[in-house]
Each structure stands twice: as structure tokens, then as C-alpha cells.
Design a protein around this motif. Sequence first.
Motif, PDB file in Angstrom:
ATOM      1  N   LEU A 318      88.973  53.417  29.735  1.00 47.58           N
ATOM      2  CA  LEU A 318      88.542  52.650  28.514  1.00 47.58           C
ATOM      3  C   LEU A 318      87.064  52.242  28.504  1.00 47.58           C
ATOM      4  O   LEU A 318      86.419  52.376  27.669  1.00 47.58           O
ATOM      5  CB  LEU A 318      89.336  51.674  28.234  1.00 47.58           C
ATOM      6  CG  LEU A 318      90.931  51.936  27.923  1.00 47.58           C
ATOM      7  CD1 LEU A 318      91.660  50.631  27.639  1.00 47.58           C
ATOM      8  CD2 LEU A 318      90.973  52.793  26.433  1.00 47.58           C
ATOM      9  N   GLN A 319      86.698  51.781  29.707  1.00 49.72           N
ATOM     10  CA  GLN A 319      85.344  51.300  29.928  1.00 49.72           C
ATOM     11  C   GLN A 319      84.264  52.509  29.807  1.00 49.72           C
ATOM     12  O   GLN A 319      83.529  52.489  29.224  1.00 49.72           O
ATOM     13  CB  GLN A 319      84.990  50.523  31.172  1.00 49.72           C
ATOM     14  CG  GLN A 319      83.536  49.992  31.179  1.00 49.72           C
ATOM     15  CD  GLN A 319      83.267  49.174  32.464  1.00 49.72           C
ATOM     16  OE1 GLN A 319      83.833  49.719  33.546  1.00 49.72           O
ATOM     17  NE2 GLN A 319      82.520  47.918  32.283  1.00 49.72           N
ATOM     18  N   ILE A 320      84.614  53.528  30.438  1.00 49.51           N
ATOM     19  CA  ILE A 320      83.809  54.814  30.260  1.00 49.51           C
ATOM     20  C   ILE A 320      83.610  55.178  28.830  1.00 49.51           C
ATOM     21  O   ILE A 320      82.724  55.626  28.412  1.00 49.51           O
ATOM     22  CB  ILE A 320      84.473  55.825  31.083  1.00 49.51           C
ATOM     23  CG1 ILE A 320      84.302  55.543  32.689  1.00 49.51           C
ATOM     24  CG2 ILE A 320      83.827  57.279  30.843  1.00 49.51           C
ATOM     25  CD1 ILE A 320      85.158  56.558  33.407  1.00 49.51           C
ATOM     26  N   LEU A 321      84.836  55.375  28.180  1.00 50.67           N
ATOM     27  CA  LEU A 321      84.555  55.781  26.821  1.00 50.67           C
ATOM     28  C   LEU A 321      84.074  54.712  25.835  1.00 50.67           C
ATOM     29  O   LEU A 321      83.133  55.095  24.939  1.00 50.67           O
ATOM     30  CB  LEU A 321      86.169  55.798  26.149  1.00 50.67           C
ATOM     31  CG  LEU A 321      87.212  57.077  26.784  1.00 50.67           C
ATOM     32  CD1 LEU A 321      88.358  56.752  26.123  1.00 50.67           C
ATOM     33  CD2 LEU A 321      86.562  58.305  26.405  1.00 50.67           C
ATOM     34  N   LEU A 322      83.971  53.495  26.408  1.00 45.82           N
ATOM     35  CA  LEU A 322      83.090  52.375  25.526  1.00 45.82           C
ATOM     36  C   LEU A 322      81.772  52.253  26.134  1.00 45.82           C
ATOM     37  O   LEU A 322      81.028  51.205  25.481  1.00 45.82           O
ATOM     38  CB  LEU A 322      84.075  51.212  25.341  1.00 45.82           C
ATOM     39  CG  LEU A 322      85.177  51.079  24.378  1.00 45.82           C
ATOM     40  CD1 LEU A 322      85.830  49.955  24.995  1.00 45.82           C
ATOM     41  CD2 LEU A 322      85.230  51.705  23.160  1.00 45.82           C
ATOM     42  N   THR A 323      81.286  53.025  26.968  1.00 42.55           N
ATOM     43  CA  THR A 323      79.912  52.568  27.620  1.00 42.55           C
ATOM     44  C   THR A 323      78.973  52.605  26.580  1.00 42.55           C
ATOM     45  O   THR A 323      78.234  51.743  26.668  1.00 42.55           O
ATOM     46  CB  THR A 323      79.659  53.677  28.523  1.00 42.55           C
ATOM     47  OG1 THR A 323      80.456  53.694  29.764  1.00 42.55           O
ATOM     48  CG2 THR A 323      78.424  53.626  29.112  1.00 42.55           C
ATOM     49  N   PRO A 324      78.916  53.453  25.531  1.00 43.72           N
ATOM     50  CA  PRO A 324      77.576  53.380  24.760  1.00 43.72           C
ATOM     51  C   PRO A 324      77.661  52.002  23.720  1.00 43.72           C
ATOM     52  O   PRO A 324      76.785  51.435  23.475  1.00 43.72           O
ATOM     53  CB  PRO A 324      77.898  54.615  23.648  1.00 43.72           C
ATOM     54  CG  PRO A 324      78.564  55.463  24.289  1.00 43.72           C
ATOM     55  CD  PRO A 324      79.597  54.590  25.194  1.00 43.72           C
TER      56      PRO A 324
END
Length: 428
Positions: A318-324
Motif C-alpha cells: 500500500l505504501q508503494i502504491l501511495l508513494t506519489p
Amino acid sequence: MAGLGAETAWVAAAALPGVGSWWHQVHHIVPIGFVGVISWSVWLVRFALSRRYHPVPNGFTTSTSVIVPSFREDPDIIEECLVTWLAENPSEVIVVPDLADVEVIDRLYSVAATDRRLKVVPFAHRGKRSALGVGIREARGEILVLADSDTRWEPGLIPAVLAPFADPKVGGVGTRQNAYLPNTSVWRRVADWQIDIRYLDYVRAQSRPGGVACLSGRTVAYRKAAVLPVVENLEDEFFLGRRCVAGDDGRLTWLVLASGYKTVYQANARALSMFPDKGRAYFKQRLRWSRNSYRTYITAIWKGWLWRQPFVTQLSVLQILLTPVTMGFAMTYLAAWLVHPERWVAFIAVGWLLVGRGLRGISHIREKPSDFWLLPLVAILTIVIALPIKTYAFFTMNKHGWLTRTANQMGSEGQTAASLTRRLRASV
């Protein structure tokens, strides 16, 4: 928050005299302090879990088949890598070159004439996945070791990567990877820093409960019994109506996880891979990886696979997906500090940027203190990757292609043998 320490910055800013109204408007518009607390909490959890990781001791042995797809590889590179694969004494090495790679095929046949462990299977490639499928079906070993054609192994890789398979629940085992000859290019040194953080802090935390979210295809081992039933799903993956070309490693990882197996990491199985020596190829590679991640993880969520994995794996994905998004909040904060009328506030902002990135890179800096001078460059490139590149990747995730490797070019862009010797000569 990609290392900016934004939640701490918010507390400090609140106490600063003369902070302009824009700062307060920014704070009221977005919950940046809260986002920073979440981001750093996730990092601290992973960092703490990674400190408790230990590789499985060597001992388990069985038959192994090394499978190497090869497309327009530099003949010198694959020949050098082949020596390291055979030195590990696998049961067999299956190389699947494209039919058009005549020089590579000739060199491989020359080696196969004197070493019966090497099996050369020329094949008209329809992407890397098709070549992997050919190699997997040809393999006779119980454990399949998939390797990229430009990846060298350090001594002891196969005994180490086999050890976790003593547990029948383990379906895939990742290796620790670094850039080959990183000092030949500043771009390779940055890539080595970034990949080190992945393996020293992120993958170790996911490995402890058996849920590594992506076993990198540069060198990875799978139980053949786990792969054979899903190989067609690897070869024929479609995303929003389009056939997937890249991202085979993430796809295979999740097919194995979805089958009920564990995916783990073995830190003492070491591999060295080619990385680009120029910025253009470096950014192309990051764009491809980002697109692959979005497709893989969105599919895992859509299929419900993610929610059956350990909590730290869910958190990491989830953190990777929300990085931007998190980086966007961080940049909003940074901009507010930089335009403040008191110039010393801007110095504080830059300081937080470097301190935050330094903390998140501490594992690499401990191992390679000489890379400390790269910190400002790593901080800037982290922002570039996390915000514009990942944002662009999100909106173009259904564009497919390798970007750094083409049919009319020998070797991957910026990753040929010449790129190594040229830099080494320049440094002499």
C-alpha cells in the motif's frame, strides 16, 4: 514520506516566529503531519523487523535447474556470467537465446560441447515470459533458479538459496542483489544504494512471516511444483485487455503466493547485476519498474491475494502504491519552507530533507561509508522517482515494453561490456 521528516518539521514550524499565513493555510488544507507520522511509523516497523532477520543455515540439497532467457545480450556479458553459474555446480543450466542472437548461440554451443550441464534452447522470443516458459518446461530439477542473462553469482549462491526449501511451505526464495562494478558510474552507485535499502530494510522484514511481495527476477529460486501449475498464467497475463510484457518477476511471485506458498529472502545468496551507466537508461528502468509494480499490486488487490498475506506485506504494498501521494504532501511542505521570507527556514527544510534520506539510507551507508557524499543526489533522485516518474507510470501503467532493451540493439542500454571497460579506462 520518502525521508523528509515532515511530521517533525510540522512541530518545529509551529514554534517558529514569523511563519507566514501560507504555511498555516497549507497545514489546514492537507493533513501533512499525520501523513508523515504514518510514513515514518511504517518505516520504523520495517526497519525494526529487518533487524531480527537471519538467513536459513545451509544444509538442504536437491537437484537444481538454472533457467536463463537471453535476448540481444552482449555476448561477452553472458559468457562471463555463465562461468559463475556453472561454478555453482547446478544439475543443469538451460539458456534460452533468441534465434536471431547468432553469436551468443555459437558461443554457448562451444561451451556446451565440453560441459554437458549446459543446455542451449534457441527459441523465437515473444517476450521474456515466453522464453521463461520454454526453460521451465525443459527443466528437470526440483528447484528452478531463474537468472537474468547479465547477472553474475558470487560463490556459494546455490547452497544458500536452497536452504529455505527445507520448509515444504516455501515456494520461492529471493537473493541479495547489488550492482556489478558500481564505481564505474555514479548512476550505478546510486542504483546500488537504492537496491541495498530494498534488501537490507524492506525485503528482510517481509521475509520473516513469509510474504516477500516481489522476488526480483535477476536471480530467484522457485520450487518447480509451485511454478508448473501456474506457468501458463505467467506467459499469458493480460491487464485491461493488453498482454503484459515486462513484470514477470512480480507476476510469478504473486502466482506462487496465491497458491498458498511462502516467499522468503536469503541474504547470503549474493548476485551482481548490470545497471545502466547513464541517466537516460536509469530513468527508463525506473519507469518500467514502476509500471510493473502498479499492475502487479493492483492485480493482487483486485484478486484478493494481498489480504491473505502478512500485515507487513500489505503495509509495504500500500505504501508503494501511495508513494506519489505521500511525496506530494512532503513536497508541499518543502515548498512552504523554501519560500518563507526568513531564509534560514529554507536551510532547515533542506536539512530535514537530507537528514531524513540519510536515516533511511543508514543501512547502506554503514556498509559503504564512502557513498555518503552521494546523499544529496540520492535525495533528489528519490523525489524525482517518487513523484513525477511514479505519477507518470500510474497514468501509463498499461503501456508495455522493456524500454532499455530493443531488437536492433546488442545489450541493454547502458549495460554492455563496453560500458564497463570505458569507465574503467577513464578512471585509470
